[in-house]
Design an enzyme around this catalytic site. Structure first.
Site: not given
Ligand code: NAP
Length: 247
Positions: A142, A155
């Site tokens: 990401s 995350y």
């Protein structure tokens, strides 16, 4: 797009980016194994859609963060097809909170779901692909692995770990003709980003030079390129697909 291999396993392919990856890879002639954790109906519908378009697909349910289940799934695929040519570690979750309110459980559960699951997938793929001296793996990381993001300490750590892990797997796989690469998508229009409030969405769009969220197909086509023979000299790389948001 040219592929020497014949099949691919995509984790978390029942919805969002994973479902797009499945459709795109099936359109290039690969047999796609659609993994889901809970969205069985969506996975079955996707299989029907791919078959209606002339592609080949199979559904395989398992929790990618369950080591034994992931190992068994890869065994099932190899028993069925004689090999696993490609793997896309796409399954991922968020559990956002400011760091001062984040428990170790919140932190570790996201690491396990995103990073440990990808580790198990890469390890098992390396084992089975080594027998054929051929294979290619793409890990979906990401943009926040590169930029950081408030509220996503867990995350971003999991996605950052995927990038460095990909490079180490690339070094271990290279002598056996097995490539490992990562993609860092920016903000892509899926259920994950639909959950954001409209004003938050707009504040992100204002920071994206291309002035829009990406479409899942735009990530899927990049995955296809990295898996394909056209990327045969690319390994250990991380490709950004983010509309210019982080360069
Ligand atoms: P999504 O719409 O929330 O879909 C997530 C998919 O992952 C679902 O198919 C879900 O299956 C599956 N999944 C989650 N945990 C799983 C597990 N333990 N085992 C098996 N499947 C599991 O997410 P998305 O936006 O498509 O994101 C896909 C990947 O791209 C994720 O790794 C995410 O972190 C990454 N990413 C997304 C964006 C974005 O803007 N959307 C940006 C950067 C990176 P079930 O429904 O069956 O549970």
């Amino acid at each position: 797009m040219k592929f020497s291999g014949k099949n691919v396993l995509i984790t978390g392919a029942s919805r969002g980016i994973g479902a797009s990856i499945a459709k795109v890879l099936a359109s290039y002639g690969l047999k796609v194994w659609i993994n889901y954790r809970s969205s069985h109906e969506e996975a079955d519908r996707l299989k029907e859609e791919i078959e209606a378009a002339g592609g080949e697909a199979a559904v395989i349910g398992f929790d990618a963060s369950d080591e034994a289940a992931f190992v068994d799934a890869i065994k099932t695929i190899v028993q069925s097809d004689g090999e696993l040519s490609y793997l896309v570690n796409n399954a991922g979750v968020t559990k956002d909170k400011l760091a001062i309110r984040m428990s170790v459980e919140d932190f570790e559960s996201v690491l396990r779901a995103n990073l440990t699951s990808a580790f198990v997938g890469c390890r098992e793929a390396l084992k089975v692909m080594s027998k054929k001296r051929f294979g290619s793996v793409v890990n979906i990381s990401s943009i926040v692995a590169e930029s950081g993001n408030a509220g996503q300490v867990n995350y971003s750590a999991s996605k950052g770990g995927m990038i460095s892990m990909t490079k180490s797997f690339a070094l271990e796989g290279a002598t056996r003709n097995i490539r490992f690469n990562a993609i860092t998508p920016g903000f892509i229009a899926t259920d994950m980003t639909n959950a954001l409030k409209d004003e938050i969405k707009q504040s992100y769009i204002d920071k994206i030079p291309l002035r829009r969220f990406g479409d899942p197909t735009e990530v899927a086509q990049t995955v296809a390129f990295l898996l394909s023979d056209h990327a045969s000299y690319i390994t250990g790389e991380t490709l950004k697909v983010n509309g210019g948001m982080y360069m």
